[in-house]
Write a protein that holds these residues in place. Structure first.
Motif, PDB file in Angstrom:
ATOM      1  N   ARG A   1       0.803  -1.218   0.000  1.00 17.97           N
ATOM      2  CA  ARG A   1       0.000   0.000   0.000  1.00 17.97           C
ATOM      3  C   ARG A   1       0.842   1.276   0.000  1.00 17.97           C
ATOM      4  NH1 ARG A   1      -5.231  -1.772   1.244  1.00 17.97           N
ATOM      5  NH2 ARG A   1      -5.185  -3.922   2.047  1.00 17.97           N
ATOM      6  N   ASN A   2       2.061   1.182   0.445  1.00 19.08           N
ATOM      7  CA  ASN A   2       2.933   2.355   0.514  1.00 19.08           C
ATOM      8  C   ASN A   2       3.924   2.418  -0.647  1.00 19.08           C
ATOM      9  OD1 ASN A   2       1.833   3.166   3.078  1.00 19.08           O
ATOM     10  ND2 ASN A   2       3.011   1.490   4.000  1.00 19.08           N
TER      11      ASN A   2
ATOM     12  N   PHE B   1      -2.481   2.330  -9.881  1.00 22.13           N
ATOM     13  CA  PHE B   1      -1.386   2.207  -8.928  1.00 22.13           C
ATOM     14  C   PHE B   1      -1.205   3.468  -8.089  1.00 22.13           C
ATOM     15  CE2 PHE B   1      -0.533  -0.903 -12.180  1.00 22.13           C
ATOM     16  CZ  PHE B   1      -0.012  -1.980 -11.486  1.00 22.13           C
ATOM     17  N   ARG B   2      -2.217   4.311  -8.050  1.00 18.39           N
ATOM     18  CA  ARG B   2      -2.064   5.594  -7.364  1.00 18.39           C
ATOM     19  C   ARG B   2      -3.141   5.791  -6.298  1.00 18.39           C
ATOM     20  NH1 ARG B   2      -0.660  10.189 -11.756  1.00 18.39           N
ATOM     21  NH2 ARG B   2       0.154  11.129  -9.839  1.00 18.39           N
ATOM     22  N   GLY B   3      -2.711   6.358  -5.156  1.00 22.38           N
ATOM     23  CA  GLY B   3      -3.621   6.820  -4.107  1.00 22.38           C
ATOM     24  C   GLY B   3      -4.628   5.791  -3.648  1.00 22.38           C
TER      25      GLY B   3
ATOM     26  N   ASN C   1      -7.364  -1.652  -4.686  1.00 19.79           N
ATOM     27  CA  ASN C   1      -6.977  -2.794  -5.506  1.00 19.79           C
ATOM     28  C   ASN C   1      -6.155  -3.804  -4.711  1.00 19.79           C
ATOM     29  OD1 ASN C   1      -8.319  -1.810  -7.776  1.00 19.79           O
ATOM     30  ND2 ASN C   1      -6.545  -0.615  -8.443  1.00 19.79           N
ATOM     31  N   ILE C   2      -5.384  -3.327  -3.752  1.00 18.02           N
ATOM     32  CA  ILE C   2      -4.632  -4.253  -2.905  1.00 18.02           C
ATOM     33  C   ILE C   2      -5.572  -5.060  -2.017  1.00 18.02           C
ATOM     34  CG2 ILE C   2      -3.033  -4.335  -0.939  1.00 18.02           C
ATOM     35  CD1 ILE C   2      -1.260  -2.395  -2.431  1.00 18.02           C
TER      36      ILE C   2
END
Length: 345
Positions: A236-237, A252-254, A260-261
């Motif tokens: 997540r980070n 893949f952003r914010g 999505n994870i």
């Protein structure tokens, strides 16, 4: 065409061609661009290990090595990936199926131009043959159709290459159904390459999967591991370097990445129960679809190559396939494929 069983197919035949291979190939693009730097020696070692493992197909393109210019990143140069493969397969050419592509040109500033006229088709093929150090290309794709040239002219010229013995079979990339049918009527396509994975399934909704099944065209999914999202190795980070293509992708952003994870976390739990990795399950899901597919997961590392190849040993029941499909229902995935719908692989 290859028949399916309850587990997994040992080999797949590309369309109606005479090309047969194991059902998981190797996407080679990451060895030259888009996902950070790659070590040349490590890449060649991975390619040679792939041959040892019996990986059937190496997927490349003449533009791989130059396309980072579109995102303002340093490039290794047009043809870099083909040259890398040519070096790696020296002395072992007959052990692997080589798939490459033409049609995309790029300026030093990253401006994209598509070229599909018959003269260029022949010229591009000759250049790829030289870089690959071979006298024939097994599967030759048009990477994207030049909108200024009728598809019949481009595909007709590709068919001439088959007649001349320079190419064994032809394919196309990212075609909508109407153009797919026109292309196939001009000269039989062995393969269509499109993005397809648990988390990118637009080819199911727009009729491409059904058309490939009807016409006997093998579907070659690129990014079958969701640009590594489906491997469970992204957290997540995660912060992507500017040279990494994913740094600009909405998924893949914010908050999109975080949501999505959540889906991948559920995939990981499923995978543990199967005694497999998330990536292996994602590939097995593709292999279980009701048509011939040859996913081409990309990697620069031997470790992940071995893991991906072993996905052929993971069997999924019909209920498990449906369960995974429901988990990654397109309505649950957050973010578009690209920041600009005109930008593709």
């Amino acid at each position: 065409m290859t028949e399916k069983n309850d587990q997994v197919r040992a080999r797949v035949t590309l369309g109606h061609s005479d090309i047969s291979m194991r059902p998981i190939g190797l996407g080679c693009m990451t060895m030259s661009q888009s996902y950070g730097d790659a070590n040349r020696d490590d890449s060649i070692a991975t390619l040679r290990e792939a041959i040892d493992l019996g990986v059937g197909m190496f997927d490349t393109a003449d533009i791989y090595g130059a396309a980072d210019a579109a995102f303002g990143a340093p490039t290794k140069g047009f043809g870099h990936n083909e040259e890398l493969i040519g070096e790696a397969i020296a002395g072992r050419r007959d052990e692997v199926v080589i798939a490459t592509k033409f049609a995309v040109q790029m300026s030093a500033e990253g401006a994209v131009r598509l070229v599909g006229d018959p003269a260029y088709v022949a010229q591009a093929c000759e250049a790829s043959l030289r870089r690959l150090r071979t006298d024939h290309i097994d599967l030759y794709y048009c990477h994207r159709q030049d909108p200024s040239v009728p598809i019949e002219e481009t595909v007709g010229a590709m068919g001439e290459l088959v007649t001349q013995g320079k190419v064994r079979a032809i394919g196309h990339c990212e075609l909508p159904v109407d153009q797919l049918r026109r292309a196939h009527a001009t000269f039989p396509l062995a393969a269509l390459q499109s993005e397809y994975s648990l988390w990118e399934r637009s080819v199911e909704d727009d009729g491409v999967v059904a058309a490939c099944r009807e016409l006997g065209i093998t579907l070659v999914p690129y990014s079958p591991l969701g640009r590594a999202m489906l491997t469970g190795r992204i957290d997540r980070n995660q912060v992507f370097d500017a040279t990494d293509f994913r740094s600009i992708l909405p998924r893949f952003r914010g908050g999109n990445l975080d949501r999505n994870i959540d889906l991948v976390d559920a995939l990981e739990k499923f995978s543990v129960a199967k005694g497999a990795t998330p990536g292996q399950v994602a590939l097995a899901w593709l292999l279980a679809q009701p048509l011939d597919v040859v996913p081409i997961p990309g990697t620069k590392r031997v470790q992940y190559l071995r893991e991906n190849t072993a996905a052929t040993e993971v069997g999924l029941s019909a209920d498990e396939v449906a369960q995974l499909g429901a988990l990654f229902d397109p309505a649950h995935v957050r973010g578009g494929r690209y920041p600009d719908p005109e930008r593709g692989r």
